[in-house]
Scaffold this active site. Sequence first.
Site, PDB file in Angstrom:
ATOM      1  N   ASN A  28      -5.476  12.205   0.958  1.00 19.58           N
ATOM      2  CA  ASN A  28      -4.538  11.368   1.713  1.00 19.58           C
ATOM      3  C   ASN A  28      -5.365  10.579   2.729  1.00 19.58           C
ATOM      4  O   ASN A  28      -6.594  10.725   2.809  1.00 19.58           O
ATOM      5  CB  ASN A  28      -3.463  12.229   2.387  1.00 19.58           C
ATOM      6  CG  ASN A  28      -2.301  11.393   2.914  1.00 19.58           C
ATOM      7  OD1 ASN A  28      -1.740  10.585   2.176  1.00 19.58           O
ATOM      8  ND2 ASN A  28      -1.952  11.548   4.171  1.00 19.58           N
ATOM      9  N   ARG A  31      -7.623  -0.285  -6.927  1.00 20.00           N
ATOM     10  CA  ARG A  31      -7.968   0.709  -5.895  1.00 20.00           C
ATOM     11  C   ARG A  31      -8.166   2.058  -6.603  1.00 20.00           C
ATOM     12  O   ARG A  31      -7.408   2.377  -7.519  1.00 20.00           O
ATOM     13  CB  ARG A  31      -6.867   0.831  -4.823  1.00 20.00           C
ATOM     14  CG  ARG A  31      -6.750  -0.392  -3.929  1.00 20.00           C
ATOM     15  CD  ARG A  31      -5.778  -0.166  -2.779  1.00 20.00           C
ATOM     16  NE  ARG A  31      -6.327   0.710  -1.749  1.00 20.00           N
ATOM     17  CZ  ARG A  31      -5.599   1.204  -0.745  1.00 20.00           C
ATOM     18  NH1 ARG A  31      -4.306   0.930  -0.645  1.00 20.00           N
ATOM     19  NH2 ARG A  31      -6.157   1.974   0.166  1.00 20.00           N
ATOM     20  N   ASP A  36      -2.086  10.680  -1.826  1.00 21.22           N
ATOM     21  CA  ASP A  36      -2.503   9.647  -2.780  1.00 21.22           C
ATOM     22  C   ASP A  36      -2.863  10.244  -4.122  1.00 21.22           C
ATOM     23  O   ASP A  36      -2.732   9.596  -5.159  1.00 21.22           O
ATOM     24  CB  ASP A  36      -3.670   8.846  -2.214  1.00 21.22           C
ATOM     25  CG  ASP A  36      -3.162   7.951  -1.106  1.00 21.22           C
ATOM     26  OD1 ASP A  36      -2.999   8.443   0.026  1.00 21.22           O
ATOM     27  OD2 ASP A  36      -2.851   6.775  -1.391  1.00 21.22           O
ATOM     28  N   ARG A  67       0.866  -1.184   0.000  1.00 20.81           N
ATOM     29  CA  ARG A  67       0.000   0.000   0.000  1.00 20.81           C
ATOM     30  C   ARG A  67       0.897   1.226   0.000  1.00 20.81           C
ATOM     31  O   ARG A  67       2.114   1.120   0.116  1.00 20.81           O
ATOM     32  CB  ARG A  67      -1.034  -0.013   1.147  1.00 20.81           C
ATOM     33  CG  ARG A  67      -0.654  -0.706   2.413  1.00 20.81           C
ATOM     34  CD  ARG A  67       0.466  -0.080   3.165  1.00 20.81           C
ATOM     35  NE  ARG A  67       0.276   1.337   3.362  1.00 20.81           N
ATOM     36  CZ  ARG A  67       1.221   2.216   3.587  1.00 20.81           C
ATOM     37  NH1 ARG A  67       2.505   1.831   3.649  1.00 20.81           N
ATOM     38  NH2 ARG A  67       0.969   3.502   3.754  1.00 20.81           N
ATOM     39  N   GLY A  68       0.267   2.417  -0.116  1.00 23.43           N
ATOM     40  CA  GLY A  68       1.054   3.646  -0.262  1.00 23.43           C
ATOM     41  C   GLY A  68       1.162   3.949  -1.751  1.00 23.43           C
ATOM     42  O   GLY A  68       1.538   3.066  -2.542  1.00 23.43           O
ATOM     43  N   ALA A  69       0.838   5.190  -2.129  1.00 25.00           N
ATOM     44  CA  ALA A  69       0.650   5.489  -3.550  1.00 25.00           C
ATOM     45  C   ALA A  69       1.840   5.123  -4.449  1.00 25.00           C
ATOM     46  O   ALA A  69       1.661   4.409  -5.454  1.00 25.00           O
ATOM     47  CB  ALA A  69       0.273   6.967  -3.698  1.00 25.00           C
TER      48      ALA A  69
HETATM   49  O1  MRU Z   1      -4.521   3.038   2.212  1.00 24.43           O
HETATM   50  P1  MRU Z   1      -3.043   3.257   2.086  1.00 24.43           P
HETATM   51  O2  MRU Z   1      -2.247   2.713   3.228  1.00 24.43           O
HETATM   52  O3  MRU Z   1      -2.532   2.834   0.720  1.00 24.43           O
HETATM   53  O4  MRU Z   1      -2.896   4.833   2.155  1.00 24.43           O
HETATM   54  C1  MRU Z   1      -1.613   5.391   2.098  1.00 24.43           C
HETATM   55  C2  MRU Z   1      -1.615   6.825   2.393  1.00 24.43           C
HETATM   56  O5  MRU Z   1      -2.634   7.466   2.520  1.00 24.43           O
HETATM   57  C3  MRU Z   1      -0.283   7.476   2.405  1.00 24.43           C
HETATM   58  O6  MRU Z   1      -0.254   8.507   3.341  1.00 24.43           O
HETATM   59  C4  MRU Z   1      -0.061   8.022   0.977  1.00 24.43           C
HETATM   60  O7  MRU Z   1      -0.182   6.996   0.013  1.00 24.43           O
HETATM   61  C5  MRU Z   1       1.215   8.604   0.767  1.00 24.43           C
HETATM   62  S1  MRU Z   1       2.360   7.331   0.566  1.00 24.43           S
HETATM   63  C6  MRU Z   1       3.864   7.923   0.195  1.00 24.43           C
END
Ligand code: MRU
Length: 355
Positions: A248, A90, A238, A47-49
Amino acid sequence: MEHHIRFDERACALVLLDQRLLPGEESYFYCRSTDDVIEALRTMVVRGAPAIGVTAAWGAVLALAPLAASPTGGWAADLEERLGALADARPTAVNLTWAVKHMRALWKQSGDASAAELLGIWKDEAARMQAEDIAVNRRMGFHGAGLLDSGDTVLTHCNAGALATAGFGTALGVVYAAVEQGKHIRVIADETRPLLQGARLTAYELKAAGVPVTVACDNACGLLMRRGLVNKVIVGADRIAANGDVANKIGTYGVALLARAHSIPFYVAAPLSSIDPATPDGERIPIERRPDDEVTRIGCARISPEDVPVFNFAFDVTPAELIAGIITERGVLAPPYTKSIAALFADSCRPIRQL
Ligand code: MRU
């Protein structure tokens, strides 16, 4: 931490550190098909963009691999269908569609390349994108570190660190870069209900990196700011709309409002691949809704009565006017973001004015 996303050439598999099990267990999830990658994305193995973007690039490779191995022609329609499914895994992080579009564009440019030839091109490109993401994060860290002073305590929400990227991180990359410059920085990690990316992942990787970190309940943020325990806020993103509105992790908007109320600068760190100039403002960013049981259960224990409805929005939107600066690999964007983002995309070479 740069081996949490790894392509195993011999097994033709994408090997992902299973982030659902951290910090208790370090185990790996093997993706041997696009369906496996889609499952890993949906269930948040990864996870994480930016990490989602890199994973999607490898997902395209896994979509093509069986088609390249089969002697029959007519693979284009099959591939297109698999890429479409991958892009839909997603909805909020724009890096997912950005990566799939990028791989598709390369395919169209490769003319009449065979599936086997395209597979070679895509493997090289996915590896390049993965390495480039780390380089981008280091550049972002360099630009953002100038905003931090020795002695600062930085509050962050969710996990925008090495685990959310190919390595080094966005918001946490700024902290790591400041620490590398010899600055003493402490971090407060919001626990980040419901999936606890802050308590589980941000605390895990900062501890491993030797950066002092304290975990706080999401709802402690106001008290911590009022008591003067937070100097700056840095979060990831995101998706950033053309006007600078930032989607985010759910809860970020509340942190930004509290930061404004306490005159604490609120920064966003994100690569250009998270900026979506085609989306005019935050109202148009699709917000993912996730399963109820992420909210109604903690582990195996149910924490709310059966049949009570739940809101499980995974993200919220922080309006641009609450953001003091957007840290990118090309410099720190200043408000008004409609102008600074347009300038960024109009001229991909010119350096950006520093705050
Ligand atoms: O649902 P997630 O864990 O994928 O969400 C991630 C976030 O909201 C992070 O803060 C965002 O992707 C920035 S990651 C560098």
